[in-house]
Design an enzyme around this catalytic site. Structure first.
Site, PDB file in Angstrom:
ATOM      1  N   ILE A  14      -3.936   2.577  -4.196  1.00 55.47           N
ATOM      2  CA  ILE A  14      -4.163   2.173  -2.813  1.00 55.47           C
ATOM      3  C   ILE A  14      -5.493   1.448  -2.651  1.00 55.47           C
ATOM      4  CG2 ILE A  14      -4.494   2.998  -0.449  1.00 55.47           C
ATOM      5  CD1 ILE A  14      -2.410   5.172  -1.071  1.00 55.47           C
ATOM      6  N   LYS A 147      -0.037  11.619   4.229  1.00 56.60           N
ATOM      7  CA  LYS A 147       1.369  11.745   4.561  1.00 56.60           C
ATOM      8  C   LYS A 147       1.776  13.104   5.116  1.00 56.60           C
ATOM      9  CE  LYS A 147       2.378   9.536   0.388  1.00 56.60           C
ATOM     10  NZ  LYS A 147       3.328   9.064  -0.649  1.00 56.60           N
ATOM     11  N   GLU A 218       2.392  12.842  -5.723  1.00 57.04           N
ATOM     12  CA  GLU A 218       2.539  13.353  -4.350  1.00 57.04           C
ATOM     13  C   GLU A 218       4.003  13.433  -3.959  1.00 57.04           C
ATOM     14  OE1 GLU A 218      -1.450  11.306  -2.482  1.00 57.04           O
ATOM     15  OE2 GLU A 218       0.212  11.742  -1.122  1.00 57.04           O
ATOM     16  N   HIS A 222       7.007  16.804  -3.091  1.00 61.59           N
ATOM     17  CA  HIS A 222       7.968  16.938  -1.996  1.00 61.59           C
ATOM     18  C   HIS A 222       9.323  17.447  -2.462  1.00 61.59           C
ATOM     19  CE1 HIS A 222       5.960  15.311   1.580  1.00 61.59           C
ATOM     20  NE2 HIS A 222       5.346  14.467   0.778  1.00 61.59           N
TER      21      HIS A 222
END
Lengths: 353, 353
Positions: A14, A147, A218, A222
């Protein structure tokens, strides 16, 4: 809009792509970039090409588990070295540092906005980084691409402190949450009641896998079998093994994504009416599915309908995270210059171009 | 958000539907409504049901050609009468008035925002109405749903005066310009360069025709054979004759719609890259085509793609104009309360819900 100077914390996928996209934005000047190893600062504007080239292959994918110091948990093979210079320090514009975040804070007067491009492996990591800026007396914009829904509350708890400090914190400023949350808030405008928001994303990450190991980790968090803590402790080899088990294509349903609380916070709908899911394919650069936001509601004249926002399949995850991140950064600076402090989300702001 | 009080100038289709939609919005209280004939004011909140019922069939479709006084050009059969009471005065909440706009200005202290729901038959009509608010010392939000590109410049010319007066003017706050312009600005976020914005609308106006004669007349003005002046001078019978010639379905290409200058103003693209067109069907309540916004551009990583925003076919023109109008009204009040004055468009604001 007047010139905006910004800093990037984190030189993973990012942070690097945000710097790259900023080269296309006349009014945005990157003046600082740091990671766990050091800091690059130049108020005439960083040479982004040099920085990206120098740190190519030096991508800091280490799992940062500490809010403030340089000590971090090494993950297997996470950081490659070019000689003695790790991470951003491979760039001639950077210097090694024991406390890179403090370096940025110390130069805060000349920095309008700070993009927190750090992976969040502990729920309170980003909020604790925000605390360091509060303690350091920084005034300006902090922006993150977080998020997880639960982190928004932690940021709101700091709302009064941000207001007293003159900090405008833009949270969830990526793709989802981010661009897609904004699209939902806009699509809601036809309705007097929104009953359903469905956010469905597709990402093809073959070429971008190396740059975005943090994001993939990440995502793994989930999966039903994992969570943030267990995903953080996986080795890179274990992550790749999970990917292999799925033949490189992982489907996610009902993710804990902050789009839900951000839309509820903006009064659009209840958080429980928001569903986020998608498909990640690390073996292809093509999206396995089209990113689509569907907002269903009732109009004032009694009709039920669905408004739809779709991203073209050729728009990469990086384009859809970093374009908006910089857009929300500009919008945040507008708010901050107008004297509006506190926490804002993508359902409340139109990102600048 | 704290309570917002608002007034509506004009009791044609937009003014009435805006009042109706506002009944679904807890934080919005309509406290004044006026047209050429009189003014209704109640700071406890107007009884919208009574006002709409009383003025049913008393829709003021008269062509207003004067900025400030009650004198206006009568169009054939434009105003129906219930006894002596014309327009809003048919409501028990209203009183006849020689200068309704002045009535609203006089009560300006208690009015956060004024929706200028007046048809614009002279290019400078709305700007001249804004002048009256400036002269009257009003501070707060003015919001219009103007469509024509050329009017934006006139508003910008008044920018400094708005700022000195504490007025936040939200222009182009309907569907197009409005919701669809915002959608384009958001869709642009994936790109570093936007090469094309295509806004295509569909409206089925069979049941809504009577309520929206003003809007239809404005559309006729966009036909190649007409312009604002000539369309204004047509009788209702002549308008209907034009509609008959098209069998009730009129297609528009390359309309002068302010989406173009508003997107350019927001830095998204050049005005010439924006195309607005659509199809109006006054013989059906179903849309003849799906309202779609397509934004094409280049991403930072060299891809060309198109992002798309579509409105569900069951969302009526009224829902798509008035939901956003109130949403932009709320956003405008936020800006105004934060001390931000001047002219803003839908490419710069996220409407509130």
């Amino acid at each position: 809009m007047d010139e905006v100077t910004f800093a990037v914390l984190g030189t993973g996928g990012i942070g690097r792509r945000a710097l790259e996209v900023s080269q296309h934005k006349d009014s945005l000047t990157p003046v600082a970039a740091c990671d766990r190893h050091g800091t690059a600062i130049d108020f005439d504007g960083l040479d982004v090409d040099e920085l990206l080239a120098a740190t190519e292959g030096n991508i800091d994918n280490e799992v940062a588990s500490d809010g403030g110091s340089a000590a971090a948990v090494d993950s297997e093979g996470g950081v490659k070295q070019h000689g003695e210079d790790r991470g951003v320090v491979a760039s001639e514009q950077a210097r090694a540092s024991d406390d890179p975040i403090q370096d940025v804070i110390d130069h805060g007067d000349g920095i309008d906005a700070v993009l927190l491009a750090l992976p969040n492996y502990e729920h309170d990591f980003i909020p604790r980084v925000a605390d360091r800026f509060l303690e350091g007396g920084y005034a300006g914009v902090l922006i993150d691409v977080l998020k997880r829904s639960r982190v928004i509350d932690m940021l709101d708890e700091r709302g009064d402190e941000f207001e007293d400090a003159g900090i405008t914190f833009i949270c969830g400023a990526g793709a989802t949450p981010g661009l897609l949350t904004g699209a939902a808030a806009l699509a809601a405008q036809s309705f007097v009641e929104v009953t359903d928001v469905d956010i469905w994303w597709g990402v093809g990450l073959k070429s971008g896998y190396e740059d975005n190991r943090g994001t993939v980790r990440e995502d793994v968090a989930h999966l039903p079998e994992y969570d943030i803590e267990t995903a953080r402790d996986l080795s890179d080899a274990e992550i790749e093994s999970i990917i292999d088990e799925h033949d490189g294509v992982i489907e996610f349903e009902d993710m804990e994504h902050a789009d839900d609380v951000l839309l509820e916070r903006a009064g659009v709908c209840d958080a429980e009416d928001v569903t986020v899911g998608g498909i990640l394919d690390v073996r292809s650069d093509e999206k396995p599915t089209t990113t689509t936001v569907r907002v269903t509601g009732q109009t004032f004249d009694g009709e039920t309908a669905t408004n739809t926002f779709q991203l073209g399949d050729e728009t990469s995850m990086e384009a859809n995270v970093n374009g908006p991140a910089l857009g929300y950064l500009k919008a945040g600076v507008r708010r901050n210059r107008a004297g509006e402090y506190g926490v804002f989300g993508p359902a409340e702001l139109m990102p600048g171009f």
